[in-house]
Design a protein around this motif. Structure first.
Motif, PDB file in Angstrom:
ATOM      1  N   VAL A  15       0.844  -1.186   0.000  1.00 18.04           N
ATOM      2  CA  VAL A  15       0.000   0.000   0.000  1.00 18.04           C
ATOM      3  C   VAL A  15       0.886   1.246   0.000  1.00 18.04           C
ATOM      4  CG1 VAL A  15      -1.800   1.235   1.262  1.00 18.04           C
ATOM      5  CG2 VAL A  15      -1.787  -1.259   1.242  1.00 18.04           C
ATOM      6  N   THR A  16       0.550   2.189  -0.875  1.00 16.76           N
ATOM      7  CA  THR A  16       1.282   3.450  -0.964  1.00 16.76           C
ATOM      8  C   THR A  16       0.343   4.603  -0.617  1.00 16.76           C
ATOM      9  OG1 THR A  16       0.737   3.915  -3.288  1.00 16.76           O
ATOM     10  CG2 THR A  16       2.642   2.501  -2.872  1.00 16.76           C
ATOM     11  N   ASP A  17       0.914   5.806  -0.512  1.00 11.64           N
ATOM     12  CA  ASP A  17       0.042   6.958  -0.324  1.00 11.64           C
ATOM     13  C   ASP A  17      -0.601   7.298  -1.667  1.00 11.64           C
ATOM     14  OD1 ASP A  17       1.800   8.553  -1.858  1.00 11.64           O
ATOM     15  OD2 ASP A  17       2.878   9.250  -0.097  1.00 11.64           O
ATOM     16  N   THR A  18      -1.404   8.354  -1.683  1.00 12.88           N
ATOM     17  CA  THR A  18      -2.137   8.694  -2.902  1.00 12.88           C
ATOM     18  C   THR A  18      -1.392   9.666  -3.798  1.00 12.88           C
ATOM     19  OG1 THR A  18      -3.305  10.454  -1.747  1.00 12.88           O
ATOM     20  CG2 THR A  18      -4.381   8.293  -1.845  1.00 12.88           C
ATOM     21  N   GLY A  19      -0.166  10.001  -3.476  1.00 16.16           N
ATOM     22  CA  GLY A  19       0.598  10.951  -4.282  1.00 16.16           C
ATOM     23  C   GLY A  19       0.795  10.469  -5.712  1.00 16.16           C
ATOM     24  N   GLN A  20       0.897  11.433  -6.606  1.00 21.66           N
ATOM     25  CA  GLN A  20       1.108  11.102  -8.011  1.00 21.66           C
ATOM     26  C   GLN A  20       2.386  10.286  -8.151  1.00 21.66           C
ATOM     27  OE1 GLN A  20       1.385  14.489 -10.604  1.00 21.66           O
ATOM     28  NE2 GLN A  20       1.232  13.247 -12.442  1.00 21.66           N
ATOM     29  N   ASP A  21       2.307   9.182  -8.825  1.00 23.70           N
ATOM     30  CA  ASP A  21       3.426   8.284  -9.116  1.00 23.70           C
ATOM     31  C   ASP A  21       3.975   7.550  -7.900  1.00 23.70           C
ATOM     32  OD1 ASP A  21       3.295   9.066 -11.824  1.00 23.70           O
ATOM     33  OD2 ASP A  21       4.639  10.745 -11.466  1.00 23.70           O
ATOM     34  N   ALA A  22       3.282   7.583  -6.760  1.00 23.15           N
ATOM     35  CA  ALA A  22       3.780   6.889  -5.567  1.00 23.15           C
ATOM     36  C   ALA A  22       3.925   5.391  -5.822  1.00 23.15           C
ATOM     37  CB  ALA A  22       2.855   7.146  -4.381  1.00 23.15           C
ATOM     38  N   ALA A  23       2.919   4.791  -6.426  1.00 23.94           N
ATOM     39  CA  ALA A  23       2.987   3.353  -6.722  1.00 23.94           C
ATOM     40  C   ALA A  23       4.103   3.062  -7.723  1.00 23.94           C
ATOM     41  CB  ALA A  23       1.650   2.850  -7.252  1.00 23.94           C
ATOM     42  N   ASP A  24       4.289   3.948  -8.684  1.00 28.43           N
ATOM     43  CA  ASP A  24       5.341   3.762  -9.687  1.00 28.43           C
ATOM     44  C   ASP A  24       6.720   3.695  -9.039  1.00 28.43           C
ATOM     45  OD1 ASP A  24       3.185   4.068 -11.352  1.00 28.43           O
ATOM     46  OD2 ASP A  24       3.896   5.894 -12.314  1.00 28.43           O
TER      47      ASP A  24
END
Length: 144
Positions: free
Chosen positions: A47-56
C-alpha cells in the motif's frame, strides 16, 4: 522472478493472481490506500500513499532482472525496461525497447494537443478479447 502490478486501475488482477498461483510465481499488487485489494496465497499487497506516481516509485524500487510489471503507464514502463524488467499492458501489449519510444512520443503529442484546448480519443472499453490477449501475452512472457 515475480509479477508486480500497478494495481490501482488494473482490470486483470484476477487473471494475474490465478496464473501466479498456477505457476507458483509471487505476485505483488501495488496500490494506494484508497483501493481495497485482498492478500492471499502468493499475493502480497503493498500500500502506498495517494501521491502522483507513488505506486510507480515503489514498483521501480522493487523490480529485479526479468520481473514482469503489469501497467498501463508508459513512463513506468520505460523505467522498468531500463532496469531489465519486462512490462505488459492489461490489454496484452508486450512493451519493448522498440515500441516504448513511439508510445511515449504519442503520449507527449496527445498531452500537447490537450494543453492547447484540443481533444484526443481515449481508449476503447475493456473487452473479453483484451482479457484473452492479456492472458496469452502473460503466459508467453513467463515461458520466455
Amino acid at each position: 522472478m515475480k509479477i508486480l502490478v500497478d494495481a490501482d486501475a488494473c482490470p486483470v488482477k484476477d487473471v494475474i493472481i490465478s496464473v501466479g498461483r498456477e505457476k507458483n510465481i509471487p505476485v505483488e499488487m501495488v496500490a494506494s490506500f484508497n483501493h481495497q485489494i485482498s492478500e492471499g496465497t502468493g499475493v502480497k499487497v503493498i500500500v502506498t500513499d495517494t501521491g502522483q506516481d507513488a505506486a510507480d516509485f515503489v514498483i521501480v524500487n522493487r523490480i529485479q532482472d526479468q520481473d514482469i510489471v503489469v501497467t498501463q503507464d508508459y513512463g513506468l514502463t520505460a523505467l522498468v525496461l531500463g532496469r531489465n524488467g519486462r512490462a505488459l499492458s492489461p490489454r496484452g501489449l508486450i512493451f519493448t525497447g522498440d515500441n516504448i519510444n513511439s508510445l511515449l512520443m504519442q503520449r507527449h503529442v496527445s498531452a500537447k494537443v490537450r494543453r492547447g484546448g484540443g481533444k484526443t480519443k481515449g481508449p476503447s472499453a475493456f473487452s473479453r478479447e483484451d482479457r484473452n490477449n492479456f492472458l496469452e501475452s502473460l503466459l508467453r512472457l513467463l515461458e520466455s
